[in-house]
Scaffold this motif. Structure first.
Motif: not given
Length: 348
Positions: A112-114, A167-169, A228-229, A241-242
Motif C-alpha cells: 500500500f504505497a504513495q 487498485g487492481p480490477p 500505470l498505478i 496504490g495497491i
C-alpha cells in the motif's frame, strides 16, 4: 501418384505446424509477470528456443484462457498471484484440462504505497478495510454506504487527507488476495457484518464473507498494468496504490510503502508473515502441451532452479521473496514429477 504423395506430405506438415510449436505461450498475473518475463528472457538467451510470449491478463483472466481447452491455441502456462480457485479447477475439468501441475515460486507482499514526496503513512488493517469497503457500520450499528472521504473521517489520528486509492480490477489475483486478507479478515470479526448472516443466512449469504469494494470513485480500478498505478501516484500526491511488492522495489526512487499494523513491507517481514498482507505466488502448467511444446520442460526447470528463486537468485533482485529452503526443495520435487492438481490439494 506423385501428386497425391506430395499432397499427403503437405497435409502432414500442416498438421505438425498446427499441433506443435517452439514458442511457449503464457498468460496471467501482472504481479508474477516481471518474474516470468525474466525467466523467459533467460530461456531465449541461453537455449535454442525462442523467448516465450508472456501476457499480463490478471490471474482470473489467465485462468479463463488456460482452462478453455487443450488446443494449441490455448496457453501452456498461467501465472497467478493466488492459488487456483475450486470453480476454476472445475472449469478446467469441464473443458478437458485435467492434467495440471502447480508451482509455487516464492512470497510477495501486497504493498500500500504513495509518492515518496509525502510524509510516512501508517494505517491499521481495519482502517484500511473501512476506507475501501462499500458499506461500513453507522452510528446505530447498522451498515450504511461508505461516507468516508478523508482518512481523518475514519479516525481522527489519521491525516486530514483525501482518500483516493488506485487498485487492481476484479480479474486480478492481487484484488482477490487483498479482499481476502484485508476485507474478509477484518469484517468476519465485526458483529455489524456477521450478525446479518446470523439473522437470515439465505438473505445475507454474501455477508458470511463480506468483501464488497466501494464504487463511488474513491477506489479506482486501474487495469492489469501495475506500472500505470505507479504513474498515477506520481501525478496525484494524495493517492495510494495497491500492487505487488516487486513494483515497490522497482520504483523505490519514486514511491514509499505505508506501514500496515505498524509494519513496513520488507522481505523479512513478508516472508515471516509479520507484514499482514503477504501471499504466495504461483504458476500452473498444462502438462498435455509438453509433448508438442518441448521448450516448456526447460522453462519450468529453469524457473524452479535456485539460480532464479533461491536466496541469491536472479528474481530476488526484482522483488521476489524466496521460500524457505526445505519448502522450496519439496515444491521443486513435486513440479519435477508433474504432480497433478486436485480439488483437495487446492484446499491446503
Amino acid at each position: 501418384m506423385k501428386k497425391t504423395t506430395l499432397a499427403i506430405l503437405a497435409s502432414a506438415a500442416l498438421t505438425v505446424s498446427l499441433s506443435a510449436r517452439d514458442q511457449i505461450k503464457m498468460v496471467g498475473s501482472s504481479t508474477v509477470y516481471p518474474f516470468a518475463s525474466a525467466v523467459a528472457e533467460e530461456l531465449g538467451a541461453t537455449t535454442k528456443y525462442p523467448t516465450p510470449v508472456v501476457e499480463s491478463t490478471g490471474s482470473g483472466g489467465g485462468m479463463k484462457l488456460f482452462c478453455a481447452g487443450n488446443g494449441m491455441n490455448t496457453p501452456d502456462i498461467t501465472n497467478a498471484s493466488r492459488r487456483m480457485k475450486a470453480k476454476e479447477f472445475k472449469m478446467c475439468e469441464k473443458n478437458g484440462v485435467t492434467d495440471i501441475t502447480e508451482a509455487v515460486i516464492g512470497f510477495d507482499g501486497i504493498a500500500f504505497a504513495q509518492s515518496n514526496s509525502n510524509k510516512p503513512f501508517s494505517v491499521t488493517k481495519k482502517q484500511l478495510a473501512l476506507a475501501v469497503a462499500a458499506e461500513v457500520p453507522g452510528k446505530n450499528g447498522k451498515l450504511i454506504d461508505n461516507p468516508y472521504k478523508k482518512w481523518s473521517d475514519i479516525d481522527s489520528s489519521l491525516p486530514n487527507r483525501e482518500i483516493i486509492i488506485y487498485g487492481p480490477p476484479k480479474s486480478s489475483g492481487t484484488r482477490d488476495a487483498f479482499e481476502d486478507m484485508v476485507l474478509k479478515a477484518t469484517f468476519k470479526k465485526m458483529d455489524e457484518y456477521t450478525s446479518l448472516y446470523k439473522k437470515d443466512k439465505k438473505k445475507y449469504k454474501a455477508y458470511k464473507k463480506y468483501h464488497k469494494v466501494r464504487q463511488d470513485g474513491i477506489y479506482v480500478p486501474s487495469g492489469e498494468n501495475d506500472n500505470l498505478i505507479v504513474q498515477k501516484l506520481n501525478k496525484n500526491k494524495d493517492a495510494f496504490g495497491i500492487f505487488g511488492y516487486s513494483f515497490l522495489v522497482e520504483n523505490e526512487d519514486k514511491l514509499i510503502g505505508a506501514k500496515i499494523n505498524g509494519v513496513m513491507p520488507t522481505p523479512d517481514a513478508i516472508s515471516s508473515g509479520e507484514y499482514p498482507i503477504s501471499r504466495s505466488l504461483f504458476f500452473y502448467i498444462k502438462n498435455s502441451h509438453e509433448k508438442d511444446v518441448p521448450a516448456m520442460k526447460d522453462y519450468v526447470k529453469m524457473f524452479m532452479d535456485d539460480m532464479m528463486i533461491g536466496e541469491e537468485g536472479i528474481l530476488t533482485e526484482i522483488g521476489l521473496i524466496p521460500l524457505p529452503k526445505a519448502k522450496r526443495a519439496a515444491i521443486k520435487a513435486s513440479v519435477t514429477k508433474r504432480e497433478k492438481v486436485t480439488l483437495d490439494s487446492l484446499k491446503h
